[in-house]
Design an enzyme around this catalytic site. Sequence first.
Site, mmCIF file in Angstrom:
data_model
loop_
_atom_site.group_PDB
_atom_site.id
_atom_site.type_symbol
_atom_site.label_atom_id
_atom_site.label_comp_id
_atom_site.label_asym_id
_atom_site.label_seq_id
_atom_site.Cartn_x
_atom_site.Cartn_y
_atom_site.Cartn_z
ATOM 1 N N HIS A 154 -3.179 -2.286 0.291
ATOM 2 C CA HIS A 154 -1.932 -2.699 -0.374
ATOM 3 C C HIS A 154 -1.270 -3.972 0.180
ATOM 4 C CE1 HIS A 154 -2.347 1.102 -2.261
ATOM 5 N NE2 HIS A 154 -1.109 1.361 -2.520
ATOM 6 N N GLY A 203 -6.513 -4.236 -5.278
ATOM 7 C CA GLY A 203 -6.451 -2.823 -4.909
ATOM 8 C C GLY A 203 -5.419 -2.050 -5.686
ATOM 9 N N HIS A 204 -4.199 -2.546 -5.725
ATOM 10 C CA HIS A 204 -3.141 -1.957 -6.555
ATOM 11 C C HIS A 204 -2.504 -3.095 -7.331
ATOM 12 C CE1 HIS A 204 0.349 0.042 -8.058
ATOM 13 N NE2 HIS A 204 0.255 1.099 -7.292
ATOM 14 N N HIS A 263 -5.480 5.731 -11.870
ATOM 15 C CA HIS A 263 -4.120 5.846 -11.340
ATOM 16 C C HIS A 263 -3.139 5.215 -12.336
ATOM 17 C CE1 HIS A 263 -0.786 4.692 -8.549
ATOM 18 N NE2 HIS A 263 -1.084 5.879 -8.026
ATOM 19 N N GLU A 315 -2.996 10.990 -9.322
ATOM 20 C CA GLU A 315 -1.803 10.461 -10.021
ATOM 21 C C GLU A 315 -2.246 9.705 -11.266
ATOM 22 O OE1 GLU A 315 -0.120 8.110 -6.714
ATOM 23 O OE2 GLU A 315 1.315 9.732 -6.443
ATOM 24 N N GLU A 331 4.774 10.364 -13.082
ATOM 25 C CA GLU A 331 5.503 9.680 -12.012
ATOM 26 C C GLU A 331 6.539 8.724 -12.604
ATOM 27 O OE1 GLU A 331 2.986 7.759 -9.126
ATOM 28 O OE2 GLU A 331 4.650 6.584 -8.315
ATOM 29 N N CYS A 333 7.513 5.930 -11.552
ATOM 30 C CA CYS A 333 6.966 4.566 -11.554
ATOM 31 C C CYS A 333 6.039 4.318 -12.746
ATOM 32 C CB CYS A 333 6.165 4.300 -10.282
ATOM 33 S SG CYS A 333 7.166 4.065 -8.821
ATOM 34 N N CYS A 399 8.230 4.893 -3.505
ATOM 35 C CA CYS A 399 8.055 3.907 -4.577
ATOM 36 C C CYS A 399 8.995 4.159 -5.756
ATOM 37 C CB CYS A 399 6.609 3.906 -5.056
ATOM 38 S SG CYS A 399 5.986 5.524 -5.554
ATOM 39 N N CYS A 400 9.257 5.440 -6.070
ATOM 40 C CA CYS A 400 10.026 5.741 -7.287
ATOM 41 C C CYS A 400 11.520 5.410 -7.156
ATOM 42 C CB CYS A 400 9.817 7.187 -7.696
ATOM 43 S SG CYS A 400 8.123 7.533 -8.240
HETATM 44 ZN ZN LIG Z 1 6.541 5.954 -7.751
#
Ligand SMILES: [Zn+2]
Length: 798
Positions: A154, A203-204, A263, A315, A331, A333, A399-400
């Site tokens: 990340h 990666g993300h 994801h 997820e 989620e 996010c 993160c959320c």
């Molecule tokens: Zn999140």
Amino acid sequence: MALHKLAIVAVVLGAASLAAAAEAPLRKLAPVPFTDVKFADGFWAPRLETNRTRSIPYNFKMCEDTGRITNFDKAAGKLEGKFEGIFFNDSDLYKVIEGASYALAAHPDPALDKYVDGVIARIAAAQQKDGYLYTFYTVNKTLDKRFTDCRSKHEMYCAGHLFEAAVAHYRATGKRTLLDVACKLADYLDSVFGPDKRHDIEGHPEPELALVKLYEATGQERYLKLAAFFIGEHGHAACGRKLYGEYSQDHKPLAEQDEPVGHAVRAMYFACGGADVAVYTGAPGYMEALRKIWDNVATRKMHITGGVGARHAGEAFGAAYELPNESAYCETCAAIGFALFSQRMFLATGDPKYVDALERVIYNGFLSGVSLDGEKFFYVNPLASRGKHHRQPWFGCACCPVNVVRLLPSLPGYQYAQDDKTIYVNLYVAGTAKVKHKTGEVTLVQETRYPWDGKVKITVSPAKPMTFTLAVRTPGWLEPPTEGDALYRSPAVKDAGYLNMKVSGSSKTDITGDPPGYQRITREWKAGDSFEIEFRMPVRRMYAHPNVKDDVGRVALQRGPVVYCAEGADNGKDLGHFFLPQDAALATEHKADLLGGVTVIKGKAQVRQAEGEAARQADFTAVPYYAWDHREPGPMAVWIAEKPETADARPQPTIAGTSKVTASYVWKADTADAINDQREPKNSADQTIPRLTWWDHLGTKEWVQYDFAKPTKVASVEVYWFDDTGKGSCRTPKSWTLLANVGGQWKPVEGASPCGVEKDKFNKVTFAPVEAAGLRIEVELQPKFSGGILEWKVGGEK
Ligand SMILES: [Zn+2]
């Protein structure tokens, strides 16, 4: 259509000066920036204020208390100590700065401004000389590991959130302090990765959409090229790189993709980055692929709340129509990611179906993510609960919360859009906008009580009389599909549609367009002209596509854009036994003092009784889904049974069913009394019914026991073991024994048949009849594995 982008970007920047203007040649529309739109309504404006005055300071404090900020001091060599938290925690702080910057742009606040300056100085001090910035490796003194694990570490995800924060801060304040840090890091990334340099993905996904923002703010084309490079790397095994697969959307090139996989947050951010690159570069096949991906979400993989990413495991997006309720992941996010993706598709195409989805998300599956007081958050947003799922003050992986904090203050930017000839009205929120349109400045004043009431009046005041088109969105929820391929449909009702469309008080107007979609009024507008419409808001019975097996025989209620749920707090603990026949009348009532002010839906439900007993009637109340879990814990359901057989059966008065359950330990997400709820498993891997597990105890000895309502003569038990091979680490136990409480002493039952550990069946054990006060199962778990029970029955003497 090419737009007058210079003007638009200048508007976005407000006070800040502009190095260069970027132009997206393939973006059809431009948003009216949130800095030019002020909400003054009873629904959103108080939430934005709560975000500003509570959530933002609270999230900064949590970043302080959890070491997220001192990690930067340690990386800067100003503080001794170990790295605290998860390796991507830098991104959380960046996201709060982004939210704080939006708040500053809308609402000057010298104290917050000064605080943010201080945090930025600490971030800047942590940056390496070459531009690298990622405190996890720096604090751990493992900088030699940089970019050795792009798949999972990340670094570039964090970089992306830094870029977004920097652009927001620059635009809000005109200060380059964070922007300079961002550019230095982006330049460093650009020196490492590229067609002639190192090949890898981020990666993300996240840096791509953020690099495009950085390009728009600075005019530096290398940032756009780097964004395009990372998107283009996905699914390309260039220079011998091994593909990371579906989880990271790295299974095939974007142009060949046609559904969201892996994801869910990654998939949505990837789509956003792809859309941003596509509108600037026209990369072949991107827009076609993104249309397919979006359609697949909206028609196959979206919960009625707008939540996406059905599976806990990974997820991830599930298969088509895999839309469970109690076990839905959704989620916060991912909902935000779907909203961001939808807005990008709208701006690229002008198609209002994307705004319909955005509206569904923000009023439901996004808004549920934050409590009314702004200090508690959902990470997971299920559509049903037994009363054990609650918002939390914070998460190790946060993160959320920080994502909510940055989306809320940017929402005014989704209300209007424009092109050379037209101003588009997308969202109905009372307030004022100053639209800097090509033809001149236009002030729009909206008056409405949306989403509780569908009356809308928009006063249109151009600086001088001007001819342009006002395109007013008639929302998709006015006339939902009645059948066909649509994921959610509703029978036609008579009091639907809209009424009383008037221009400056006259209903004789040249309005074109068919709802749902845009109603267009082209005329010379003069100061004080107005447009009025009334959207009728009947309570809609919504049904899912028959392929959604979790919703078969069930109905959801929606009114306007708001999806409802029923809670135990209003309906009592019998809620699971409720069914709402199709002819049950439903009425609405506005309650100003309930849950921050909500319109509730009321009616009479039928309550399924024990076998042979007629159903009885009960009062039924539904509240907006976003507002659930603010009162005493209890059951919640969005999808309500319509027929008795779909409602939960009444447990029979069995020995097990009337016992008290205790256990050596129960995993926090499970419940002990799952094992006597008389819900029969389909197999040992059944995750659709509640269970008891001893997770995360591995290889231990555990027990679970029934205390009978009164001493009872018993002679057999049947145990259904839980086993999630392939998904988790629960297995059937190594062995187990059965004990009876006789005269206050636990001793093994006599004459017992073998205690089986087979999967996918009830393991029946018979023993010599014994009068007992209770029974206890003692298990020895398999080494390195945990275990659990789905159902445990007890048989009396025959
Ligand atoms: Zn999140």
